[in-house]
Motif scaffolding. Structure first.
Motif, PDB file in Angstrom:
ATOM      1  N   UNK A 114      35.092   1.935 -45.096  1.00  0.00           N
ATOM      2  CA  UNK A 114      35.972   0.783 -44.892  1.00  0.00           C
ATOM      3  C   UNK A 114      35.250  -0.356 -44.174  1.00  0.00           C
ATOM      4  N   UNK A 115      34.381   0.014 -43.224  1.00  0.00           N
ATOM      5  CA  UNK A 115      33.612  -1.025 -42.518  1.00  0.00           C
ATOM      6  C   UNK A 115      32.673  -1.735 -43.478  1.00  0.00           C
ATOM      7  N   UNK A 116      32.044  -0.985 -44.387  1.00  0.00           N
ATOM      8  CA  UNK A 116      31.133  -1.594 -45.357  1.00  0.00           C
ATOM      9  C   UNK A 116      31.891  -2.524 -46.312  1.00  0.00           C
ATOM     10  N   UNK A 117      33.095  -2.079 -46.747  1.00  0.00           N
ATOM     11  CA  UNK A 117      33.901  -2.912 -47.651  1.00  0.00           C
ATOM     12  C   UNK A 117      34.337  -4.194 -46.940  1.00  0.00           C
ATOM     13  N   UNK A 118      34.770  -4.045 -45.680  1.00  0.00           N
ATOM     14  CA  UNK A 118      35.195  -5.219 -44.901  1.00  0.00           C
ATOM     15  C   UNK A 118      34.043  -6.207 -44.728  1.00  0.00           C
ATOM     16  N   UNK A 119      32.854  -5.672 -44.486  1.00  0.00           N
ATOM     17  CA  UNK A 119      31.683  -6.542 -44.317  1.00  0.00           C
ATOM     18  C   UNK A 119      31.374  -7.303 -45.595  1.00  0.00           C
ATOM     19  N   UNK A 120      31.446  -6.625 -46.740  1.00  0.00           N
ATOM     20  CA  UNK A 120      31.172  -7.274 -48.020  1.00  0.00           C
ATOM     21  C   UNK A 120      32.212  -8.360 -48.308  1.00  0.00           C
ATOM     22  N   UNK A 121      33.490  -8.061 -48.016  1.00  0.00           N
ATOM     23  CA  UNK A 121      34.538  -9.064 -48.244  1.00  0.00           C
ATOM     24  C   UNK A 121      34.325 -10.285 -47.352  1.00  0.00           C
ATOM     25  N   UNK A 122      33.912 -10.027 -46.104  1.00  0.00           N
ATOM     26  CA  UNK A 122      33.669 -11.140 -45.171  1.00  0.00           C
ATOM     27  C   UNK A 122      32.532 -12.013 -45.689  1.00  0.00           C
ATOM     28  N   UNK A 123      31.491 -11.399 -46.244  1.00  0.00           N
ATOM     29  CA  UNK A 123      30.361 -12.158 -46.776  1.00  0.00           C
ATOM     30  C   UNK A 123      30.778 -12.996 -47.988  1.00  0.00           C
ATOM     31  N   UNK A 124      31.644 -12.396 -48.852  1.00  0.00           N
ATOM     32  CA  UNK A 124      32.106 -13.125 -50.040  1.00  0.00           C
ATOM     33  C   UNK A 124      32.969 -14.328 -49.619  1.00  0.00           C
ATOM     34  N   UNK A 125      33.879 -14.068 -48.650  1.00  0.00           N
ATOM     35  CA  UNK A 125      34.745 -15.170 -48.203  1.00  0.00           C
ATOM     36  C   UNK A 125      33.935 -16.264 -47.541  1.00  0.00           C
ATOM     37  N   UNK A 126      32.935 -15.858 -46.726  1.00  0.00           N
ATOM     38  CA  UNK A 126      32.114 -16.858 -46.046  1.00  0.00           C
ATOM     39  C   UNK A 126      31.281 -17.679 -47.066  1.00  0.00           C
ATOM     40  N   UNK A 127      30.802 -17.009 -48.120  1.00  0.00           N
ATOM     41  CA  UNK A 127      30.044 -17.704 -49.155  1.00  0.00           C
ATOM     42  C   UNK A 127      30.918 -18.677 -49.928  1.00  0.00           C
ATOM     43  N   UNK A 128      32.167 -18.248 -50.256  1.00  0.00           N
ATOM     44  CA  UNK A 128      33.100 -19.121 -50.977  1.00  0.00           C
ATOM     45  C   UNK A 128      33.462 -20.325 -50.138  1.00  0.00           C
ATOM     46  N   UNK A 129      33.644 -20.129 -48.820  1.00  0.00           N
ATOM     47  CA  UNK A 129      34.011 -21.247 -47.939  1.00  0.00           C
ATOM     48  C   UNK A 129      32.864 -22.231 -47.833  1.00  0.00           C
ATOM     49  N   UNK A 130      31.627 -21.743 -47.849  1.00  0.00           N
ATOM     50  CA  UNK A 130      30.464 -22.633 -47.748  1.00  0.00           C
ATOM     51  C   UNK A 130      30.328 -23.481 -49.005  1.00  0.00           C
ATOM     52  N   UNK A 131      30.654 -22.930 -50.138  1.00  0.00           N
ATOM     53  CA  UNK A 131      30.590 -23.688 -51.392  1.00  0.00           C
ATOM     54  C   UNK A 131      31.688 -24.763 -51.414  1.00  0.00           C
TER      55      UNK A 131
END
Length: 296
Positions: A279-296
């Motif tokens: 669950x921690x790994x999934x949460x980390x991946x989701x956080x990275x995706x959201x952070x990447x989308x926000x940067x775009x």
């Protein structure tokens, strides 16, 4: 997910161990029933031969067998009954710890302990202790045979009859019930009149008899008593081995059940850790995706 893969490997390993301990538990349950039946079947013979020996001793008081006489020798003999296999909890450890104290007492008194090992665990322990092992027998299997026990035990019996030993002790684990076994060191020789006649006296008190014992001996009283007392001592040793085997299977069943339960607890804990890690790994991946989308 390297950590997750490692945890999955541990879970698989513990599950395999759990299967083995569960199988050993079921095997011990099956063997325990047979061992208890064998132990209980041997008790009437030992009781009957003790009664006859007591009656013969009372009917022939002028003759005293060598096993009934106390010797002045300082050396002491020990018949140590243990298991051939392990994984039976503290069964052997408790007995051998008790035996160690007894051996030290004999040595402190200036005597030399002579031992007969019945079972591989006891033989290995006595060799590590540098104790004098005069005879041994191992690999008795699940069914004890008296002919395998007579030879090693006879070494100590002959030594006592010749006056070389002051006493002989029988060390084994007595079966009380499935959950409880007791390590005991009982005096085997010299045989006391009180020990032989206790059962007879108890029966006489329960059911008073008006007749006295009288026997016709063939070839003579001395030969019959000599042979009977040897058979009585052998019956005591056989009974001790049967009791020890019943205790072994009961202790192994309890130990394997405990190991199986502990394995289940470990698996549950490992699965919880694995799920948290995933669950921690999934949460980390989701956080990275959201952070990447926000940067775009």
């Amino acid at each position: 997910m390297a950590a997750g893969k490692e945890i999955r490997g541990k879970i698989k390993s513990v599950e395999n161990t759990k299967k083995i301990t569960k199988a050993m538990e079921m095997v011990s349950v099956s063997k325990m029933r047979k061992a208890q039946e064998r132990m209980r079947a041997a008790r009437p013979y030992a009781t009957k031969i003790r009664d006859i020996a007591a009656h013969l001793g009372e009917a022939n008081p002028e003759y005293t067998h060598a096993f009934m006489k106390a010797n002045e020798a300082k050396d002491v003999g020990f018949i140590v009954v243990t298991t051939d296999k392990g994984l039976c909890g503290g069964l052997n450890t408790n007995l051998l710890r008790l035996l160690t104290g007894k051996l030290r007492d004999v040595q402190a008194a200036g005597g030399t302990p002579l031992t007969v090992a019945i079972g591989g665990k006891g033989l290995g322990f006595l060799n590590r202790m540098n104790a004098k092992v005069v005879a041994h027998v191992t690999h008795l299997g699940d069914t004890p045979h008296l002919d395998k026990l007579v030879g090693p035990v006879k070494v100590l019996l002959d030594a006592y009859a010749e006056g070389k030993l002051g006493a002989v002790y029988l060390c084994y684990t007595r079966f009380i019930n499935t959950m409880k076994q007791e390590s005991v060191i009982e005096p085997l020789l010299p045989l006391s009149n009180a020990k032989l006649s206790d059962e007879a006296k108890a029966k006489a008190e329960a059911k008073p008899s008006t007749h006295s014992w009288d026997y016709i001996y063939e070839p003579d009283a001395q030969s019959v008593i000599d042979e009977l007392l040897v058979r009585y001592v052998e019956a005591l040793v056989y009974q001790a081995v049967a009791e020890n085997m019943a205790s072994e299977q009961s202790a192994r069943m309890v130990a394997m059940k405990s190991a199986t339960d502990n394995a289940g607890n470990v698996i549950a804990e490992l699965k919880l850790v694995y799920n948290k890690s995933r669950q921690a790994a999934i949460t980390k991946e989701l956080s990275e995706i959201v952070a990447g989308a926000a940067a775009v």
